[in-house]
Write an enzyme that holds these catalytic residues in place. Structure first.
Site, PDB file in Angstrom:
ATOM      1  N   GLU A  98     -40.237 -61.679  27.868  1.00 43.04           N
ATOM      2  CA  GLU A  98     -40.256 -63.061  28.323  1.00 43.04           C
ATOM      3  C   GLU A  98     -41.418 -64.183  28.840  1.00 43.04           C
ATOM      4  O   GLU A  98     -42.475 -63.214  28.346  1.00 43.04           O
ATOM      5  CB  GLU A  98     -39.664 -62.314  30.315  1.00 43.04           C
ATOM      6  CG  GLU A  98     -39.277 -63.681  30.840  1.00 43.04           C
ATOM      7  CD  GLU A  98     -38.266 -64.115  30.572  1.00 43.04           C
ATOM      8  OE1 GLU A  98     -38.837 -65.450  29.735  1.00 43.04           O
ATOM      9  OE2 GLU A  98     -37.299 -65.041  31.178  1.00 43.04           O
ATOM     10  N   ASP A  99     -41.157 -65.066  29.218  1.00 43.03           N
ATOM     11  CA  ASP A  99     -42.836 -65.611  28.666  1.00 43.03           C
ATOM     12  C   ASP A  99     -42.523 -65.999  30.446  1.00 43.03           C
ATOM     13  O   ASP A  99     -44.151 -65.229  30.241  1.00 43.03           O
ATOM     14  CB  ASP A  99     -42.310 -66.945  28.388  1.00 43.03           C
ATOM     15  CG  ASP A  99     -40.859 -67.741  29.353  1.00 43.03           C
ATOM     16  OD1 ASP A  99     -40.105 -66.771  29.951  1.00 43.03           O
ATOM     17  OD2 ASP A  99     -40.564 -68.832  28.942  1.00 43.03           O
ATOM     18  N   ASP A 102     -40.136 -65.227  37.661  1.00 39.16           N
ATOM     19  CA  ASP A 102     -41.041 -65.983  38.832  1.00 39.16           C
ATOM     20  C   ASP A 102     -40.479 -65.365  39.674  1.00 39.16           C
ATOM     21  O   ASP A 102     -40.300 -63.993  41.039  1.00 39.16           O
ATOM     22  CB  ASP A 102     -40.088 -67.389  38.132  1.00 39.16           C
ATOM     23  CG  ASP A 102     -40.203 -68.230  39.029  1.00 39.16           C
ATOM     24  OD1 ASP A 102     -41.050 -68.797  40.312  1.00 39.16           O
ATOM     25  OD2 ASP A 102     -40.506 -69.789  39.230  1.00 39.16           O
ATOM     26  N   PHE A 151     -46.615 -74.652  38.749  1.00 42.59           N
ATOM     27  CA  PHE A 151     -46.312 -74.425  37.499  1.00 42.59           C
ATOM     28  C   PHE A 151     -46.405 -74.651  36.502  1.00 42.59           C
ATOM     29  O   PHE A 151     -47.537 -75.813  36.016  1.00 42.59           O
ATOM     30  CB  PHE A 151     -44.961 -76.316  37.642  1.00 42.59           C
ATOM     31  CG  PHE A 151     -43.478 -75.540  36.306  1.00 42.59           C
ATOM     32  CD1 PHE A 151     -42.148 -75.431  36.935  1.00 42.59           C
ATOM     33  CD2 PHE A 151     -43.690 -76.414  35.361  1.00 42.59           C
ATOM     34  CE1 PHE A 151     -41.179 -75.323  36.714  1.00 42.59           C
ATOM     35  CE2 PHE A 151     -42.510 -76.699  34.586  1.00 42.59           C
ATOM     36  CZ  PHE A 151     -41.661 -76.202  34.900  1.00 42.59           C
ATOM     37  N   ARG A 164     -44.237 -77.747  24.895  1.00 39.83           N
ATOM     38  CA  ARG A 164     -43.871 -76.130  24.279  1.00 39.83           C
ATOM     39  C   ARG A 164     -44.804 -75.647  23.731  1.00 39.83           C
ATOM     40  O   ARG A 164     -45.194 -75.049  22.836  1.00 39.83           O
ATOM     41  CB  ARG A 164     -42.104 -75.409  23.807  1.00 39.83           C
ATOM     42  CG  ARG A 164     -41.728 -75.331  24.456  1.00 39.83           C
ATOM     43  CD  ARG A 164     -39.466 -75.343  24.514  1.00 39.83           C
ATOM     44  NE  ARG A 164     -38.315 -75.355  25.414  1.00 39.83           N
ATOM     45  CZ  ARG A 164     -38.666 -75.112  25.953  1.00 39.83           C
ATOM     46  NH1 ARG A 164     -39.138 -73.866  26.474  1.00 39.83           N
ATOM     47  NH2 ARG A 164     -37.377 -74.538  26.675  1.00 39.83           N
TER      48      ARG A 164
HETATM   49  P1  IMP Z   1     -36.576 -66.870  36.972  1.00 42.09           P
HETATM   50  O1  IMP Z   1     -35.664 -66.047  37.089  1.00 42.09           O
HETATM   51  O2  IMP Z   1     -37.024 -67.897  38.616  1.00 42.09           O
HETATM   52  O3  IMP Z   1     -37.180 -65.232  37.245  1.00 42.09           O
HETATM   53  O4  IMP Z   1     -37.545 -67.578  36.176  1.00 42.09           O
HETATM   54  C1  IMP Z   1     -37.527 -67.510  34.951  1.00 42.09           C
HETATM   55  C2  IMP Z   1     -37.400 -68.521  34.056  1.00 42.09           C
HETATM   56  O5  IMP Z   1     -38.110 -69.659  34.378  1.00 42.09           O
HETATM   57  C3  IMP Z   1     -38.542 -68.445  33.123  1.00 42.09           C
HETATM   58  O6  IMP Z   1     -37.993 -67.582  31.387  1.00 42.09           O
HETATM   59  C4  IMP Z   1     -39.357 -69.344  32.459  1.00 42.09           C
HETATM   60  O7  IMP Z   1     -38.178 -69.831  31.579  1.00 42.09           O
HETATM   61  C5  IMP Z   1     -38.897 -70.700  34.385  1.00 42.09           C
HETATM   62  N1  IMP Z   1     -40.027 -71.093  35.013  1.00 42.09           N
HETATM   63  C6  IMP Z   1     -40.323 -69.970  36.110  1.00 42.09           C
HETATM   64  N2  IMP Z   1     -41.622 -70.996  36.541  1.00 42.09           N
HETATM   65  C7  IMP Z   1     -42.315 -71.376  35.600  1.00 42.09           C
HETATM   66  C8  IMP Z   1     -42.941 -72.888  35.055  1.00 42.09           C
HETATM   67  O8  IMP Z   1     -43.914 -72.388  36.030  1.00 42.09           O
HETATM   68  N3  IMP Z   1     -43.597 -72.578  34.044  1.00 42.09           N
HETATM   69  C9  IMP Z   1     -42.016 -72.649  33.026  1.00 42.09           C
HETATM   70  N4  IMP Z   1     -41.239 -72.399  33.123  1.00 42.09           N
HETATM   71  C10 IMP Z   1     -41.092 -71.583  34.540  1.00 42.09           C
HETATM   72 MG    MG Z   2     -37.036 -67.941  30.252  1.00 46.48          MG
END
Ligand code: IMP
Ligand code: MG
Length: 176
Positions: A98-99, A102, A151, A164
């Protein structure tokens, strides 16, 4: 021409070094075991591509696409499965790539979705982690970098579909 150089938070060299270490750790941990790597699209495509080059084990590669953000910088609170993997993971060792974690909602949803398919083990590699935003219990087995609540863009991560392609992790700010 418009300037296109968002401020760097993590450089290309720092990313490469960290990925090398993560690859070595994964190689060791999966000694003599087969591995199914699941790349979470789109954000993890660059990280996953570089990471698997540093894993010196037999592996197969799958892609899954989940979406939670739309065009906002805040989680929408729901996760949609846009594209599923094609392999049967029953009895297999799975490594999710995963990237960023959050709120943790995307990973929690993905773990639940995969666990009903009865994999042998499921581990998580995430390039980035924002601990301040975490709402769900997520444990990251292989973490690239912990970052503060900003962000970020680049190295696969986007804002509204852009950035990207940047080779480093940058911070999104109004000037970009
Ligand atoms: P979560 O479900 O809140 O943990 O968010 C995860 C997804 O939100 C990641 O896989 C990203 O695609 C996107 N995301 C969360 N924070 C960022 C950020 O700072 N930059 C870009 N994408 C983000
Ligand atoms: Mg993602």
């Amino acid at each position: 021409m418009e300037l296109y150089t968002p401020e760097a938070l993590i450089t290309e060299d720092e990313i490469a070094l960290r990925i090398h270490a993560l690859g070595n750790a994964i190689t060791k941990d999966f000694d003599a075991e087969d591995l199914v790597v699941i790349c979470v699209l789109k954000g993890a495509f660059m990280f996953c591509s570089d990471l698997i080059k540093k894993i010196n084990r037999p592996l197969s590669l799958e892609f899954i696409s989940l979406s939670s953000y739309g065009d906002a910088t805040q989680s929408s609170g729901s996760v949609r499965l846009e594209m599923d993997i094609t392999a049967d993971i029953e009895g297999k060792n799975v490594l999710i790539v995963e990237d960023i974690v959050d709120s943790g909602l995307t990973i929690k949803t993905l773990m639940e979705l995969l666990s009903v398919r009865k994999p042998k083990t499921v581990k998580l590699a995430s390039l980035l982690f924002k601990p301040s935003k975490l709402k769900h219990k997520v444990s990251i087995d292989y973490l690239g970098f912990e970052i503060e609540d900003k962000f970020v863009i680049g190295y696969g991560l986007d804002y509204a579909g852009r950035y990207r392609e940047l080779p480093y992790i940058g911070i999104l700010n109004a000037g970009n």
